[in-house]
Structures are given as C-alpha cells and as structure tokens.
Enzyme design. Structure first.
Site, PDB file in Angstrom:
ATOM      1  N   ARG A   1      17.538  -2.202 -30.897  1.00 54.93           N
ATOM      2  CA  ARG A   1      17.610  -0.904 -31.134  1.00 54.93           C
ATOM      3  C   ARG A   1      18.659  -0.413 -29.996  1.00 54.93           C
ATOM      4  NH1 ARG A   1      11.660   1.059 -30.592  1.00 54.93           N
ATOM      5  NH2 ARG A   1      12.516   2.859 -29.538  1.00 54.93           N
TER       6      ARG A   1
ATOM      7  N   LYS B   1       3.011  -1.423 -27.863  1.00 56.38           N
ATOM      8  CA  LYS B   1       2.383  -0.592 -28.823  1.00 56.38           C
ATOM      9  C   LYS B   1       2.853  -1.357 -30.098  1.00 56.38           C
ATOM     10  CE  LYS B   1       4.235   3.505 -28.257  1.00 56.38           C
ATOM     11  NZ  LYS B   1       4.874   3.188 -26.997  1.00 56.38           N
TER      12      LYS B   1
ATOM     13  N   ARG C   1      14.103  -6.577 -25.638  1.00 54.78           N
ATOM     14  CA  ARG C   1      13.304  -6.865 -26.766  1.00 54.78           C
ATOM     15  C   ARG C   1      14.448  -6.680 -27.941  1.00 54.78           C
ATOM     16  NH1 ARG C   1       9.504  -1.467 -26.831  1.00 54.78           N
ATOM     17  NH2 ARG C   1      11.144  -0.004 -27.412  1.00 54.78           N
TER      18      ARG C   1
ATOM     19  N   ARG D   1       2.847  12.447 -30.220  1.00 56.53           N
ATOM     20  CA  ARG D   1       3.504  12.126 -28.910  1.00 56.53           C
ATOM     21  C   ARG D   1       3.606  13.427 -28.068  1.00 56.53           C
ATOM     22  NH1 ARG D   1       6.872   7.723 -30.209  1.00 56.53           N
ATOM     23  NH2 ARG D   1       8.340   6.786 -28.592  1.00 56.53           N
TER      24      ARG D   1
ATOM     25  N   ARG E   1      13.281   8.315 -21.848  1.00 59.36           N
ATOM     26  CA  ARG E   1      12.097   8.125 -22.897  1.00 59.36           C
ATOM     27  C   ARG E   1      10.751   8.079 -21.841  1.00 59.36           C
ATOM     28  NH1 ARG E   1      14.199   2.880 -25.761  1.00 59.36           N
ATOM     29  NH2 ARG E   1      12.282   2.924 -26.705  1.00 59.36           N
TER      30      ARG E   1
HETATM   31  P1  AMP Z   1       9.700   4.593 -30.699  1.00 62.47           P
HETATM   32  O1  AMP Z   1      10.127   3.513 -31.666  1.00 62.47           O
HETATM   33  O2  AMP Z   1       8.354   4.914 -30.803  1.00 62.47           O
HETATM   34  O3  AMP Z   1      10.143   4.184 -29.318  1.00 62.47           O
HETATM   35  O4  AMP Z   1      10.686   5.953 -30.879  1.00 62.47           O
HETATM   36  C1  AMP Z   1      11.915   6.079 -30.841  1.00 62.47           C
HETATM   37  C2  AMP Z   1      12.458   7.370 -30.879  1.00 62.47           C
HETATM   38  O5  AMP Z   1      12.035   8.122 -31.959  1.00 62.47           O
HETATM   39  C3  AMP Z   1      11.903   8.419 -29.592  1.00 62.47           C
HETATM   40  O6  AMP Z   1      12.521   7.907 -28.415  1.00 62.47           O
HETATM   41  C4  AMP Z   1      11.710   9.770 -30.267  1.00 62.47           C
HETATM   42  O7  AMP Z   1      13.081  10.191 -30.175  1.00 62.47           O
HETATM   43  C5  AMP Z   1      11.657   9.600 -31.714  1.00 62.47           C
HETATM   44  N1  AMP Z   1      10.189   9.422 -32.162  1.00 62.47           N
HETATM   45  C6  AMP Z   1       9.236   8.548 -32.554  1.00 62.47           C
HETATM   46  N2  AMP Z   1       8.082   9.081 -32.879  1.00 62.47           N
HETATM   47  C7  AMP Z   1       8.183  10.579 -32.510  1.00 62.47           C
HETATM   48  C8  AMP Z   1       7.268  11.410 -32.335  1.00 62.47           C
HETATM   49  N3  AMP Z   1       5.880  11.031 -32.800  1.00 62.47           N
HETATM   50  N4  AMP Z   1       7.696  12.647 -32.015  1.00 62.47           N
HETATM   51  C9  AMP Z   1       9.003  12.879 -31.729  1.00 62.47           C
HETATM   52  N5  AMP Z   1       9.734  11.958 -31.568  1.00 62.47           N
HETATM   53  C10 AMP Z   1       9.290  10.671 -32.163  1.00 62.47           C
END
Ligand code: AMP
Length: 216
Positions: free
Chosen positions: A161, A13, A127, A88, A172
């Site tokens: 990360r 994404k 990554r 989400r 996740r």
């Molecule tokens: P990402 O960078 O999109 O993989 O997000 C990293 C982490 O941020 C996720 O594993 C969640 O803990 C939190 N997170 C990001 N976006 C959301 C969302 N829309 N709702 C809830 N938690 C989120």
C-alpha cells in the site's frame, strides 16, 4: 453476527478478519479496501478519498456511512459481517447504531486489539498482499511458505500500500488516538467491548478472539 475489530493501524485487524471470514463464514467489510478499490477505479468517492488517504487522515463520515450502509444491504452479508476499519469516529459509531436499528440488526461484539505504538511502524511498513487474492503477508512475521508464491492461490505478484510508509503511519496513528480510541469507552458503556492482546503472535490472537466469541 456483527463484529467490529477495533485497533490502531497495524494491530492486525485485516489478518484476523480474513481468518474469521474463513472460519465462521462471515464477510470481511474493510472500508480501507473499499476505498482503495474506489481510488483504483477512479470513481467520485475514490477521487475524494485519494489525497486524504495519502495524508493518513480520515475520509468524511458521510461517505463512509453511506458505503457501509449500502454494503450491508447486499445478500452476501446476510450471515454476518466483520467490520474492519469502521467505525473510526464517534459520528460513524452513532450512524452505525442508527443504521443497524433501521435494518433490524444488532451489534454482537467489539473486539479491541490492544497494541503498543512502538511496534506498529515496523508492522505496517513490512506488510504486503497477494495481488491476485488479497492474502496478507509480512516481511518478518508472516512469510509465504514458499518465497514469492502466495500460500492461498499460488499467485506470484504482490503489492504494497502506498500509505504504508513511516511518515503516513505516524499520521494514521495520530488519527487513531484522537478520533477512534474514544470509541472504546463508548462500546464499553454498552457492555459489548472485548479485549485481546494484539501484541501476541498471530495464532494466539486468533485463539483469544475465538475464545471471546464462544461467550456470545
Ligand atoms: P485502512 O486500510 O483501514 O488502514 O484504511 C486506509 C485509509 O482509508 C485510512 O487511513 C483512511 O484514510 C481511510 N479510511 C478507511 N476506513 C475509514 C473510515 N471508517 N473512516 C474514515 N476514513 C477511513
């Protein structure tokens, strides 16, 4: 134009959102990036989010919808946005519908990046990003042209990360299947769901997304 990129962690994404940002003048709104910035800055939201993110679970719907609603009001979003990592949950999707309605905006498309879970752990654990400009790279699939030097800005520092480890990725993925995948029928029912092959090579995925956007 308002687009959602929907897919499991590691589906690509962020990579595709960066490309759409460059090619179409849309703004990438990555809720994960916003939360990581809040954690780094030590804000109230960051303090609440930190441990939840480290466990690979989801931050509360209220926090997330508040962040996105505020962000959409900023002038740089006027040309349109790519939502990367939001919504989400079903509650977030409903809140997004309501906020777009209130702001007199509408959702143009939801693009599902379909992937097999089996490849995602390797994708996520390999990554890294340029510490200066945020450009994304991968140990196997997307290396900078010159090793150790960012293609975009020439930066030589890179970060990984802390939640991109095998254990957290598994949580996740569980959260994705339990809480986010149910959004697919929600958007299919609205007639705006498009699908691309997230297992394909990066340029091919971009081509498929652009082809879907031609029809909008
Ligand atoms: P990402 O960078 O999109 O993989 O997000 C990293 C982490 O941020 C996720 O594993 C969640 O803990 C939190 N997170 C990001 N976006 C959301 C969302 N829309 N709702 C809830 N938690 C989120």
């Amino acid at each position: 134009m308002i687009l959602i990129l929907l897919g499991a962690p590691g589906a690509g994404k962020g990579t595709q959102a960066q490309r759409l940002q460059d090619s179409r003048g849309l703004v990438q709104l990555s809720t994960g990036d916003m939360l990581r910035a809040a954690v780094a800055a030590g804000t109230d939201v960051g303090k609440k989010a930190k441990e939840v993110m480290e466990r690979g679970e989801l931050v509360s719907d209220d926090i997330m919808t508040g962040i996105i609603s505020d962000r959409l009001d900023q002038p740089d979003c006027a040309n349109g946005v790519i939502l990367d990592g939001f919504p989400r949950t079903e509650a977030q999707a409903e809140a997004l519908d309501n906020m777009l309605n209130d702001k007199k905006l509408s959702l143009n498309a939801v693009i599902e990046m379909k992937t097999d879970d089996a490849v995602l752990v390797e994708r996520v654990t390999g990554r890294y990003t340029c510490a200066n400009c945020g450009a994304g790279y991968h140990d196997s699939f997307l290396k900078p042209a010159k090793e150790g030097v960012c293609d975009k800005c020439g930066g030589q520092e890179f970060t990984r990360r802390s939640d991109d480890n095998a254990e957290t990725v598994t949580s996740r993925l569980k959260a994705y299947h339990a809480q986010t995948a149910p959004l697919l029928p929600y958007y299919k029912g609205k007639g705006i769901l498009k699908q691309v092959d997230g297992m394909a090579e990066i340029n091919e995925v971009t081509r498929q997304i652009e082809a879907e956007l031609q029809n909008i």
